[in-house]
Design an enzyme around this catalytic site. Structure first.
Site, PDB file in Angstrom:
ATOM      1  N   GLY A  69      41.422   7.129  -9.352  1.00 52.50           N
ATOM      2  CA  GLY A  69      41.571   5.823  -9.965  1.00 52.50           C
ATOM      3  C   GLY A  69      42.900   5.166  -9.677  1.00 52.50           C
ATOM      4  O   GLY A  69      42.975   3.947  -9.488  1.00 52.50           O
ATOM      5  N   CYS A 343      49.156  10.014 -18.699  1.00 49.51           N
ATOM      6  CA  CYS A 343      50.136   9.735 -17.652  1.00 49.51           C
ATOM      7  C   CYS A 343      51.520   9.455 -18.225  1.00 49.51           C
ATOM      8  O   CYS A 343      52.501   9.493 -17.514  1.00 49.51           O
ATOM      9  CB  CYS A 343      49.675   8.546 -16.803  1.00 49.51           C
TER      10      CYS A 343
END
Length: 402
Positions: A69, A343
């Protein structure tokens, strides 16, 4: 055994995808080679491309394979910006304020390195982006390029389909329709939506859409950017142009095959699974609120509904606690979850998503994201609820709130 409640970060590999990966990895062959092994690998890639396209309402030629992604988002944002800058001189990006960092960071890179301008679309308290706000952002400031006297100065619009932290589902088709009328490319990151919501690329009206294998039970390291055939993209890397001359690199036939198998399975069971996860999510939220710990739910939530919020997403705010403390204490108690985007894990600052939605910094710091998936059970919820009171007590003591 731990209770795993972090499927939004990654979901366990499906048995069918694992078997497909093992089978294809044992065959070998570079899909770009012309000998027998290469042609066989190419056939697997193209058959998988057709399956992925079919599952997502796209044409096979619109599926551009990437490493995941993040690369797909970068290609969409940077590649479109470069193409629009060259063709019509467009330098402005219109971007949702709650996007994943795989979109936010490329945008910031373009601002710092290429002088791009950004118009942020601020969400409401639920996290929704308004169609009217998008229309206002597209007030026609003319681009300076020769031959483009009636072109907007907007290079691309990017609004994610469903938020990775609070699970808010956006009116993508309505937003894309506004973009199309204005003649501006529209990108949506659908990484979280695929497998949980009906996702049809053609019907959405989007020009570009990001998907990732490991969010649907496929392997890490494989994803795709769905790009309409008339989408103009400048490549980020060069060296073969294997994917429509916009993405170079030897294709991972085994990973792509496993991606297709996982996606097909996830889409086939989506309706039944969405109902199961919605009920499990509501059970988790209801029991957490009943503990009388002052916990609240961020984003939109109506029990039994999965139109405004992802079926598997429960995002809780725990007053008087730091999210990181809650995460580590729950982990020690055998419950794995997140404070938000994986993240950004370990960074001691409140979620940009919650701040954009109008939550005060002190309130946003006590965030917990519990995300359910295809392996989630009542036992996982039971483990979380059993551990939560003691964890909150300890976290509040650590922060001086108790």
């Amino acid at each position: 055994m731990s209770a795993y409640l972090d499927h939004a970060a990654t979901t366990p590999l499906r048995a069918s995808a694992r078997a497909a990966w093992v089978e294809q990895s044992q065959r070998g062959g570079n899909p770009s080679s012309l000998h027998t092994s290469g042609r066989a690998a190419r056939a697997v890639v193209e058959e998988s491309r057709e399956e992925i396209a079919g599952a997502l309402g796209a044409r096979p030629s619109e599926v551009v394979f990437t490493s995941g992604g993040t690369e797909a988002d970068n290609l969409a944002i940077k590649g479109t910006y470069a193409a629009r800058l060259a063709s019509v001189g467009a330098r402005r990006l219109v971007v949702g304020g709650t996007e994943h960092h795989a979109v936010l960071d490329p945008v910031e890179h373009l601002v710092q390195s290429q002088g791009a301008d950004v118009t942020w679309l601020e969400p409401d308290r639920c996290g929704h982006i308004s169609v009217d706000d998008l229309k206002s952002a597209l007030v026609a400031t003319l681009a300076p390029a020769v031959g483009a006297t009636d072109a907007l100065d907007v290079a691309i619009i990017s609004v994610m389909w469903a938020n990775n932290e609070v699970g808010t589902v956006q009116p993508v088709a309505d937003l894309a329709a506004v973009a199309r009328e204005a003649g501006v490319p529209f990108h949506t990151d659908a990484v979280q939506a695929v497998g949980q919501l009906p996702v049809d690329f053609a019907a959405s009206g989007a020009d570009l859409m990001t998907v990732s294998a490991h969010k649907v039970g496929g392997p890490v390291g494989v994803g795709a950017l769905l790009a309409r055939r008339d989408a103009r993209l400048v490549p980020l890397a060069h060296g073969g142009g294997q994917e429509r001359q916009v993405r170079s690199g030897t294709l991972d036939a085994a990973g792509i095959r496993a991606f297709a198998v996982a996606l097909t399975e996830a889409v086939a069971e989506r309706d039944v699974e969405a109902k199961r996860l919605t009920a499990l999510r509501d059970h988790l939220i209801g029991r957490a609120l009943a503990l009388d710990l002052g916990i609240s739910v961020s984003g939109c939530w109506t029990a039994g509904e999965a139109t405004d919020r992802l079926p598997g997403n429960a995002h809780l705010l725990v007053p008087g606690c730091e999210g990181d403390s809650l995460l580590y204490l729950l982990d020690a108690a055998g419950v794995e979850c997140s404070t938000g985007s994986a993240c950004q894990a370990g960074v001691p600052q409140p979620s940009h998503v919650l701040l954009a939605m109008g939550y005060p910094e002190a309130e946003a710091r006590g965030a917990l994201r519990l995300s359910l998936g295809h392996t989630s059970t009542d036992a996982d919820v039971d483990a979380f609820i059993a551990a939560l009171p003691r964890v909150v007590e300890r976290a509040r003591r650590a922060s001086g709130a108790a």
